[in-house]
Design a protein around this motif. Structure first.
Motif, PDB file in Angstrom:
ATOM      1  N   GLU A 113       1.076  -1.196   0.143  1.00 15.51           N
ATOM      2  CA  GLU A 113      -0.063   0.037  -0.142  1.00 15.51           C
ATOM      3  C   GLU A 113       0.992   1.251   0.071  1.00 15.51           C
ATOM      4  OE1 GLU A 113      -2.474   1.942   3.531  1.00 15.51           O
ATOM      5  OE2 GLU A 113      -3.415  -0.193   2.783  1.00 15.51           O
ATOM      6  N   ARG A 115       2.236   1.995  -3.482  1.00 18.31           N
ATOM      7  CA  ARG A 115       1.137   2.554  -4.271  1.00 18.31           C
ATOM      8  C   ARG A 115       1.084   4.305  -3.866  1.00 18.31           C
ATOM      9  NH1 ARG A 115      -1.383  -2.176  -3.072  1.00 18.31           N
ATOM     10  NH2 ARG A 115      -2.974  -1.146  -1.476  1.00 18.31           N
ATOM     11  N   HIS A 116       0.860   4.276  -2.705  1.00 14.79           N
ATOM     12  CA  HIS A 116       0.677   5.922  -2.531  1.00 14.79           C
ATOM     13  C   HIS A 116       1.833   6.653  -2.620  1.00 14.79           C
ATOM     14  CE1 HIS A 116      -3.096   5.028  -0.218  1.00 14.79           C
ATOM     15  NE2 HIS A 116      -2.489   4.379   0.423  1.00 14.79           N
ATOM     16  N   LYS A 117       3.113   6.121  -2.573  1.00 21.52           N
ATOM     17  CA  LYS A 117       4.289   6.693  -3.060  1.00 21.52           C
ATOM     18  C   LYS A 117       4.212   6.953  -4.401  1.00 21.52           C
ATOM     19  CE  LYS A 117       8.227   5.590  -1.334  1.00 21.52           C
ATOM     20  NZ  LYS A 117       9.230   4.830  -0.488  1.00 21.52           N
ATOM     21  N   ALA A 120       1.603   9.851  -5.388  1.00 24.86           N
ATOM     22  CA  ALA A 120       1.941  11.184  -4.810  1.00 24.86           C
ATOM     23  C   ALA A 120       3.136  11.918  -5.841  1.00 24.86           C
ATOM     24  CB  ALA A 120       2.628  10.947  -3.450  1.00 24.86           C
ATOM     25  N   ARG A 174      -2.916  14.153  -0.785  1.00 21.80           N
ATOM     26  CA  ARG A 174      -3.580  13.204  -0.149  1.00 21.80           C
ATOM     27  C   ARG A 174      -3.001  11.713  -0.195  1.00 21.80           C
ATOM     28  NH1 ARG A 174      -9.789  11.669  -1.747  1.00 21.80           N
ATOM     29  NH2 ARG A 174      -8.608  10.977  -3.430  1.00 21.80           N
ATOM     30  N   GLU A 175      -2.431  11.339  -1.241  1.00 30.69           N
ATOM     31  CA  GLU A 175      -1.470  10.132  -1.311  1.00 30.69           C
ATOM     32  C   GLU A 175      -0.435  10.181  -0.494  1.00 30.69           C
ATOM     33  OE1 GLU A 175      -2.407   7.282  -2.649  1.00 30.69           O
ATOM     34  OE2 GLU A 175      -4.447   8.148  -3.225  1.00 30.69           O
ATOM     35  N   LYS A 218      -1.470   9.605   3.012  1.00 28.24           N
ATOM     36  CA  LYS A 218      -1.793   8.119   3.083  1.00 28.24           C
ATOM     37  C   LYS A 218      -0.395   7.313   3.131  1.00 28.24           C
ATOM     38  CE  LYS A 218      -6.203   7.921   1.093  1.00 28.24           C
ATOM     39  NZ  LYS A 218      -7.020   7.296  -0.147  1.00 28.24           N
ATOM     40  N   ALA A 219       0.549   7.810   2.492  1.00 29.25           N
ATOM     41  CA  ALA A 219       1.890   7.152   2.437  1.00 29.25           C
ATOM     42  C   ALA A 219       2.638   7.378   4.081  1.00 29.25           C
ATOM     43  CB  ALA A 219       2.655   7.763   1.274  1.00 29.25           C
TER      44      ALA A 219
END
Length: 138
Positions: A80, A83-85, A88, A100-101, A104-105
């Motif tokens: 996860e 994916r967030h990195k 972003a 936002r990403e 979340k990261a």
């Protein structure tokens, strides 16, 4: 940030695992050790008149003390995080989505770091007690 509890003492793990009715639910990247009294999803479901006999993953709260992260959960969190990195860093994505990403990261990174800190035995455990890996703390 993870505010749940980590079971690191062997006697506590044995007690939980030997329970006649362990109410443990494995989600995608977290595990819920369901207790009605402390469930973060309970209140919203009660207000809506819904059944409250177990967790409701879509209503999970990161601040819920029923949450726990197993090694399996952390592997999912690492995927996860990747994916967030990537999201972003996507220059074609609008700034607010990238922000936002990134947030979340950061949250996933904090969960992973807390878990790994506990795995190294650097958590708040009383000296002389047995860890889950069988080692004694000093």
């Amino acid at each position: 940030m993870f505010t749940g509890r980590v079971v690191i003492q062997a006697n506590n793990a044995r007690r939980i695992l030997s329970s006649k009715h362990p109410d443990i639910h494995h989600g995608l990247a977290m595990t819920c050790v369901w207790r009605y009294e402390t469930a973060g999803c309970r209140e919203e479901r009660e207000v809506a008149g819904l059944d409250v006999r177990g967790p409701d993953e879509p209503l999970c709260r990161t601040t819920c003390t029923n949450l726990a992260y197993t090694d399996r959960d952390i592997e999912n969190k690492k995927r996860e995080l990747a994916r967030h990195k990537a999201a972003a860093a996507d220059p074609l994505s609008p700034g607010p989505l990238r922000d936002r990403e990134a947030a979340k990261a950061a949250q996933a990174r904090a969960v992973i770091a807390t878990h790994e800190l506990g795995r190294r035995g650097n958590s708040r455990q009383e000296p002389g007690t047995e860890r889950l890996d069988g080692a004694q703390t000093s």
